[in-house]
Design a protein around this motif. Sequence first.
Motif, mmCIF file in Angstrom:
data_model
loop_
_atom_site.group_PDB
_atom_site.id
_atom_site.type_symbol
_atom_site.label_atom_id
_atom_site.label_comp_id
_atom_site.label_asym_id
_atom_site.label_seq_id
_atom_site.Cartn_x
_atom_site.Cartn_y
_atom_site.Cartn_z
ATOM 1 N N LEU A 48 26.912 38.549 44.638
ATOM 2 C CA LEU A 48 27.283 39.590 45.594
ATOM 3 C C LEU A 48 28.542 40.321 45.140
ATOM 4 C CD1 LEU A 48 26.894 40.920 48.460
ATOM 5 C CD2 LEU A 48 28.541 39.210 49.263
ATOM 6 N N TYR A 49 29.564 39.574 44.757
ATOM 7 C CA TYR A 49 30.829 40.212 44.398
ATOM 8 C C TYR A 49 30.757 40.943 43.063
ATOM 9 C CZ TYR A 49 33.794 38.903 48.274
ATOM 10 O OH TYR A 49 34.368 38.836 49.512
ATOM 11 N N VAL A 50 30.016 40.414 42.105
ATOM 12 C CA VAL A 50 29.843 41.140 40.841
ATOM 13 C C VAL A 50 29.157 42.480 41.095
ATOM 14 C CG1 VAL A 50 28.580 41.154 38.659
ATOM 15 C CG2 VAL A 50 29.886 39.135 39.322
ATOM 16 N N ALA A 51 28.100 42.452 41.919
ATOM 17 C CA ALA A 51 27.400 43.695 42.237
ATOM 18 C C ALA A 51 28.302 44.658 43.007
ATOM 19 C CB ALA A 51 26.134 43.398 43.026
ATOM 20 N N LYS A 66 35.192 38.017 40.633
ATOM 21 C CA LYS A 66 36.059 39.181 40.444
ATOM 22 C C LYS A 66 36.535 39.289 38.997
ATOM 23 C CE LYS A 66 37.619 39.151 45.264
ATOM 24 N NZ LYS A 66 38.767 38.987 46.191
ATOM 25 N N ARG A 67 36.873 38.144 38.380
ATOM 26 C CA ARG A 67 37.299 38.167 36.984
ATOM 27 C C ARG A 67 36.139 38.549 36.070
ATOM 28 N NH1 ARG A 67 40.329 40.121 34.244
ATOM 29 N NH2 ARG A 67 41.893 39.478 35.787
ATOM 30 N N LEU A 68 34.937 38.032 36.366
ATOM 31 C CA LEU A 68 33.766 38.352 35.545
ATOM 32 C C LEU A 68 33.479 39.844 35.580
ATOM 33 C CD1 LEU A 68 30.440 36.318 35.467
ATOM 34 C CD2 LEU A 68 30.454 38.797 35.361
ATOM 35 N N ALA A 69 33.529 40.433 36.776
ATOM 36 C CA ALA A 69 33.250 41.865 36.891
ATOM 37 C C ALA A 69 34.247 42.682 36.074
ATOM 38 C CB ALA A 69 33.277 42.285 38.359
ATOM 39 N N LYS A 70 35.519 42.308 36.126
ATOM 40 C CA LYS A 70 36.536 43.034 35.354
ATOM 41 C C LYS A 70 36.309 42.866 33.858
ATOM 42 C CE LYS A 70 40.126 42.749 38.917
ATOM 43 N NZ LYS A 70 41.436 42.162 39.299
ATOM 44 N N ASN A 71 35.979 41.639 33.429
ATOM 45 C CA ASN A 71 35.776 41.406 31.996
ATOM 46 C C ASN A 71 34.529 42.107 31.467
ATOM 47 O OD1 ASN A 71 38.082 39.901 31.708
ATOM 48 N ND2 ASN A 71 37.062 37.915 31.634
#
Length: 498
Positions: free
Chosen positions: A23-26, A350-355
């Motif tokens: 959910l948060y990555v999307a 949140k870290r995965l989405a930024k990376n």
Amino acid sequence: MATTPELQDRPRVLVVGGGYVGLYVALKLQKKIANAGGIVTLVDPLPYMTYQPFLPEVAGGNIEARHAVVSHRQHLKQTELIQGSVTSIDHANRTAVVAPADGGPHIEVPYFDIVVSAGAITRTFPIKGLADKGIGLKTIEEAVALRNKVLERIEAASTITDPAARAKALTFVVVGGGFAGIECITEMEDLARAAVRNNPRIKQEEVRFVLVEAMGRIMPEVTAPQAEWVVEHLRSRGIEVLLNTSLDSAEGALKLINLPDKTLAQEFEADTLVWTAGVQANPMIRSSDFPLEPRGRVRVLPDLRISGDEGIVENAWAAGDIAAVPDLSGSGLPDGTCVPNAQHALRQAKRLAKNLWASRWDKPLKDYKHKNLGAVAGFGEWKGVANINLIGRIGLKGPLAWLAHRGYHGMAMPTVERKVRVIMGWILAFFMGRDTTQLIDLDNPRGAFVAAATPAPKPAAAPVAAPAAPEASAGAAKPGSAAATSVDPKQSVTADAK
């Protein structure tokens, strides 16, 4: 044979699983990827994300079930959604096969980047009768069913006169002494107390709650003194706490054994058996070509890229319970990985989405490092325990811990809309009390209609009386008998002729 439906023909970030991480990555990537000409596609068999820390409160009737989930459609407006399960991943060819939730033909989905975030499922053991009698606490449906089961069994027991059957209906067993098990049994006990107060045919001392834990202590996330206090608290509420005890069989009566000698501890019957004894990585990942560690989780680097013995797997990412994420803070599991909880999953997402976004522009990636803020648990209204790591370690218990529990999870609940719904529900419950209304027949909603639409069976014809036996004596007939009745000779002849 997999088919290709009308999916958007753009470079795709495929997100496998719509829980915390998915959910948060999307949420974090959908707009950026769309503006760059790509598309984020999320695949999950459910149309919502479940905030699992709220499941005990849903089971206890403190939170409306719909408020503990977050709709994908409502909050992922720029994400392509597919309701189904990923059955295999061929990363070498950048394709995944999806089985639609409606049972339709399998779908082949191409992608450029993939995020594996399918989470975990309940871990069980081959115990006889467990699959037939038990229920977990991993889904919102299980929490709702458990709430209604507690209320239904109390109501049914109030009219049962057989002592053994009555005791069986009023016995509730939870296996597993972790956070989920402790919060579950305490919320159930609170709910049962409220239901019994409203039912004069049941006494509080008739209701039995039993907690079964295989280890010598409960709640490893808190300190040993706190865990001992929790056991004392549970026992003060009449909850039986059986440590170093395991469920050996659930066929017929529940059979509990002592550990490690496996001698018989107790044997009794119970209508309600809840299993909360751990989780395991979603087994769907075994149908992929990604490197796995011994516990079946995806191997990842601290920056959340999937990596194996042969090096980094390009364009492949993973986080959450399905990934063995190194804990750089040094406070994780014995194998050096992060504890599988909502706190880590949320921050990893949140870290995965930024990376992932940074990798598109060849920018440096940052490792995931997060110091555990502690643990909070609620044991029903105004009761709880907390271990908060802010300025040193702060241990709380009772009302303050309960307030910390609600404060943290109220803020951690995804999306502002859901936070407001949950908090407003708590406020209403504070003034109006716990709702103990039982919802029945949720597993058979058409039952009443089918009964009304089905023609009632025709009543059986009344049995024809057998003719009276003739008098043995040839004497005069009794007055009122057939022989004493005057019969018209013509009618007699006609009747004979017929």
